[in-house]
Write a protein that holds these residues in place. Structure first.
Motif, short mmCIF file in Angstrom:
data_model
loop_
_atom_site.label_atom_id
_atom_site.label_comp_id
_atom_site.label_asym_id
_atom_site.label_seq_id
_atom_site.Cartn_x
_atom_site.Cartn_y
_atom_site.Cartn_z
N TYR A 11 0.83 -1.19 0.00
CA TYR A 11 0.00 0.00 0.00
C TYR A 11 0.87 1.26 0.00
O TYR A 11 1.92 1.27 0.63
CB TYR A 11 -0.87 0.08 1.25
N CYS A 12 0.40 2.30 -0.65
CA CYS A 12 1.01 3.60 -0.47
C CYS A 12 0.03 4.48 0.30
O CYS A 12 -1.18 4.26 0.28
CB CYS A 12 1.39 4.25 -1.81
N ALA A 13 0.60 5.46 0.99
CA ALA A 13 -0.22 6.35 1.80
C ALA A 13 0.46 7.70 1.90
O ALA A 13 1.69 7.80 1.79
CB ALA A 13 -0.43 5.76 3.19
N THR A 14 -0.33 8.73 2.15
CA THR A 14 0.26 10.02 2.43
C THR A 14 0.79 10.03 3.85
O THR A 14 0.27 9.34 4.74
CB THR A 14 -0.77 11.15 2.25
N LEU A 15 1.85 10.79 4.05
CA LEU A 15 2.50 10.86 5.36
C LEU A 15 2.12 12.17 6.04
O LEU A 15 2.19 13.23 5.41
CB LEU A 15 4.01 10.75 5.18
#
Length: 126
Positions: free
Chosen positions: A95-99
């Motif tokens: 998964y990618c996500a905003t930090l």
């Protein structure tokens, strides 16, 4: 529609490579640092790599350091994860996500992430 979409997963043999991509729609990815997570069956989500919004800073978990490389192209609104020397233990949904925080080790913590994509399956098997 505001969303992150991961792509590039698949089945690969041990020692092989895959390149994952995280694309944003409905917002400008370049405003955000991005973190990649993975979750293997029966295990907790693990943060593996982060990149700052300007790409001047990256961070890797020990489990992938030296094998994975994170990069971004803000003109294309994408963040990539190049995965080399893959091992069976790398099998997971990625998964990618905003930090939501700054860089450093804290960037790998799930509680510091914001918007997530739906994930892409990576299977490393002979």
């Amino acid at each position: 529609q505001v969303q992150l979409v991961e792509s590039g997963g698949g089945l690969v043999q041990p020692g092989g490579s895959l390149r994952l991509s995280c694309a944003a729609s409905g917002f400008t990815l370049g405003y955000y640092a991005i973190v990649w997570f993975r979750q293997a069956p029966g295990k907790e989500r693990e943060g593996i790599s982060c990149i700052s919004s300007s790409a001047d800073s990256t961070y890797y978990a020990d489990s992938v350091k030296g094998r994975f490389t994170i990069s971004r192209d803000n003109a294309k609104n994408t963040v990539d994860l190049q995965m080399n020397s893959l091992k069976p233990e790398d099998t997971a949904v990625y998964y990618c996500a905003t930090l939501l925080t700054g860089m450093g080790r804290r960037c790998l913590a799930v509680e510091n992430s914001g918007r997530w994509g739906q994930g892409t399956q990576v299977t490393v098997s002979s």
